[in-house]
Design a protein around this motif. Sequence first.
Motif, PDB file in Angstrom:
ATOM      1  N   VAL A 103       0.856  -1.185   0.000  1.00 31.05           N
ATOM      2  CA  VAL A 103       0.000   0.000   0.000  1.00 31.05           C
ATOM      3  C   VAL A 103       0.893   1.236   0.000  1.00 31.05           C
ATOM      4  O   VAL A 103       1.767   1.363   0.855  1.00 31.05           O
ATOM      5  N   TYR A 104       0.716   2.121  -0.966  1.00 28.07           N
ATOM      6  CA  TYR A 104       1.549   3.329  -1.006  1.00 28.07           C
ATOM      7  C   TYR A 104       0.750   4.486  -1.558  1.00 28.07           C
ATOM      8  O   TYR A 104      -0.306   4.309  -2.164  1.00 28.07           O
ATOM      9  N   GLN A 105       1.295   5.689  -1.359  1.00 23.14           N
ATOM     10  CA  GLN A 105       0.694   6.894  -1.942  1.00 23.14           C
ATOM     11  C   GLN A 105       1.696   7.526  -2.881  1.00 23.14           C
ATOM     12  O   GLN A 105       2.868   7.665  -2.511  1.00 23.14           O
ATOM     13  N   LEU A 106       1.241   7.936  -4.050  1.00 17.67           N
ATOM     14  CA  LEU A 106       2.131   8.677  -4.941  1.00 17.67           C
ATOM     15  C   LEU A 106       2.207  10.098  -4.413  1.00 17.67           C
ATOM     16  O   LEU A 106       1.179  10.704  -4.101  1.00 17.67           O
ATOM     17  N   ASP A 107       3.423  10.623  -4.257  1.00 21.10           N
ATOM     18  CA  ASP A 107       3.569  11.980  -3.744  1.00 21.10           C
ATOM     19  C   ASP A 107       4.570  12.753  -4.608  1.00 21.10           C
ATOM     20  O   ASP A 107       5.793  12.629  -4.426  1.00 21.10           O
ATOM     21  N   PRO A 108       4.063  13.543  -5.563  1.00 22.50           N
ATOM     22  CA  PRO A 108       4.973  14.261  -6.461  1.00 22.50           C
ATOM     23  C   PRO A 108       5.840  15.304  -5.756  1.00 22.50           C
ATOM     24  O   PRO A 108       6.798  15.788  -6.339  1.00 22.50           O
ATOM     25  N   THR A 109       5.514  15.614  -4.476  1.00 22.12           N
ATOM     26  CA  THR A 109       6.353  16.598  -3.765  1.00 22.12           C
ATOM     27  C   THR A 109       7.482  15.924  -2.971  1.00 22.12           C
ATOM     28  O   THR A 109       8.286  16.608  -2.350  1.00 22.12           O
ATOM     29  N   LEU A 110       7.517  14.599  -2.994  1.00 29.01           N
ATOM     30  CA  LEU A 110       8.586  13.910  -2.251  1.00 29.01           C
ATOM     31  C   LEU A 110       9.888  14.015  -3.044  1.00 29.01           C
ATOM     32  O   LEU A 110      10.066  13.340  -4.057  1.00 29.01           O
ATOM     33  N   VAL A 111      10.783  14.919  -2.603  1.00 28.46           N
ATOM     34  CA  VAL A 111      12.035  15.113  -3.354  1.00 28.46           C
ATOM     35  C   VAL A 111      13.258  14.681  -2.533  1.00 28.46           C
ATOM     36  O   VAL A 111      14.336  14.533  -3.050  1.00 28.46           O
ATOM     37  N   ARG A 112      13.097  14.499  -1.223  1.00 27.55           N
ATOM     38  CA  ARG A 112      14.179  14.073  -0.331  1.00 27.55           C
ATOM     39  C   ARG A 112      15.333  15.079  -0.328  1.00 27.55           C
ATOM     40  O   ARG A 112      15.460  15.905  -1.213  1.00 27.55           O
ATOM     41  N   GLY A 113      16.167  15.005   0.687  1.00 27.32           N
ATOM     42  CA  GLY A 113      17.096  16.110   0.913  1.00 27.32           C
ATOM     43  C   GLY A 113      18.500  15.954   0.338  1.00 27.32           C
ATOM     44  O   GLY A 113      19.364  16.751   0.638  1.00 27.32           O
ATOM     45  N   LEU A 114      18.728  14.921  -0.452  1.00 26.52           N
ATOM     46  CA  LEU A 114      20.091  14.654  -0.911  1.00 26.52           C
ATOM     47  C   LEU A 114      20.082  14.667  -2.439  1.00 26.52           C
ATOM     48  O   LEU A 114      19.161  14.137  -3.062  1.00 26.52           O
ATOM     49  N   ASP A 115      21.131  15.259  -3.035  1.00 24.55           N
ATOM     50  CA  ASP A 115      21.092  15.504  -4.479  1.00 24.55           C
ATOM     51  C   ASP A 115      21.334  14.286  -5.348  1.00 24.55           C
ATOM     52  O   ASP A 115      21.155  14.345  -6.558  1.00 24.55           O
ATOM     53  N   TYR A 116      21.780  13.176  -4.749  1.00 27.12           N
ATOM     54  CA  TYR A 116      22.164  12.059  -5.617  1.00 27.12           C
ATOM     55  C   TYR A 116      21.001  11.258  -6.175  1.00 27.12           C
ATOM     56  O   TYR A 116      21.187  10.386  -7.007  1.00 27.12           O
ATOM     57  N   TYR A 117      19.783  11.552  -5.737  1.00 24.97           N
ATOM     58  CA  TYR A 117      18.680  10.691  -6.147  1.00 24.97           C
ATOM     59  C   TYR A 117      18.311  10.820  -7.626  1.00 24.97           C
ATOM     60  O   TYR A 117      18.324  11.916  -8.192  1.00 24.97           O
TER      61      TYR A 117
END
Length: 442
Positions: free
Chosen positions: A267-281
């Motif tokens: 079970v998950y939610q799509l979240d287009p604002t989830l960018v996380r704090g580290l640039d390597y992603y």
Amino acid sequence: MSTKDSFRAPKGTADLLGSAAAGWDALQQTARRVFARYGYAPVYTPVFEHTEVFARGIGEATDVVGKEMYTFTDRAGRSLTLRPENTAGVVRAAIQAHLTDNGQTAKLFYAGPMFRYERPQKGRQRQFYQLGAEALGFQAPAADAEMVLMLRDFYLTLGLTETRGSASLAASPDNGNLVLLLNTMGCAQCRPAWRDAMAGYIRAHADGLCQECQRRADTNPLRALDCKNPACVDIMAGAPKLADYLCDDCREHFAQVRALLDAAGVVYQLDPTLVRGLDYYTRTVFEFQVADGLGSQNAVGGGGRYDGLFEQLGGSPTPGIGFAIGAERTLLALEAAGIILSDTNRTAVYVACADADLRDTAFLLTTALRAAGVSVVCDLQDKSLKSQFKAADKAGAGHVVIIGADEDARGGVTLRDMQTKTELFVPRDELLAALTAGDSEN
Ligand code: HAM
């Protein structure tokens, strides 16, 4: 600083004592057990690295590198930094040891302290503990799906449960306590156009945004999606969506990750604002959040793909994906959910001596039981029998073995079950069997 303060743990650090230490141990044991089922082997890297590893790996424009690193110069003039996270260090180690040369892969997990100069609050410390895993050399969407499944498996094994709906709903006990957020960050091909569009959007709406977000137009526009300022949140809701910029490969990759997660019943939610704090992603990013009692520090763990990190650190192009779990926040989430981790370090047996002449006998019996694999302690301070019982209680012993003159004369001991408070005489040669009876049922 007064001398008194110098002898206290530094701000943002904590001594792990009692249940905190046992909790950290229990998390590590659970992680070892769960991750081993997915083929992971342990890795331990230094707690400090050359500063460049983090500056290049995590990104100069991130808060972690820009504001939060513990950087110092050693006696030979090298710039070193206490690790704020372990992905960059693990990738540096993998490159150095040629683990992923010639298309080889590696699945590695770690546990240990990380250091970030943040403003301390509940669930946020300057020295905190992470458990993490990195899958190196895996390109296919199945690796992303497996990573999410393994992290979910860890939390569910601890007793937390998935929820349907938003994080604020998660507090309700019949609706679980964990929310999984999922997003894709695109790749080096498609992200720059989105980044430019975001920078343009921020400049066009600069008036309503906080100073920090205004600056982000030049430094790191995607981070504006993470701003907690309500005015910024409102404005950023209308920002350009990466979904409109994704290249075909990224779109297909994400669709396959989702299809696998759906098929596995996640079970998950799509979240287009989830960018996380580290640039390597790059591409898939994910985060588990809880609602109960953690306020804004509600992310208990997260991670994502980092297909460009090897090159940033001087290696050849190699894909990678991983996650890290915040130990303090996970323990807080367990506490809020009323979950008590079983303490495997607990003492099972206390040997009490009822007669001063038999202290050596008690000591040697304790030693013999220990050699047979029993977790057992005895009095080392010539305490009274009453004090020994108190000590047995404090140690949480399930049984007390009492040796007195009577028992000794009869060639045995009295065995007291601390839960039922019943006592029985047991001959010495039957003691081990009596103490371990029932072990195999647990
Ligand atoms: P992160 O999201 O920065 O990711 O940290 C992972 C987890 O560590 C967070 O979800 C949180 O639970 C915990 N954490 C972070 N900062 C603090 C703090 N100051 N105090 C207490 N807990 C904290 C990473 O570190 C990435 N290396 C994860 C990863 C691995 N991505 C790919 N591979």
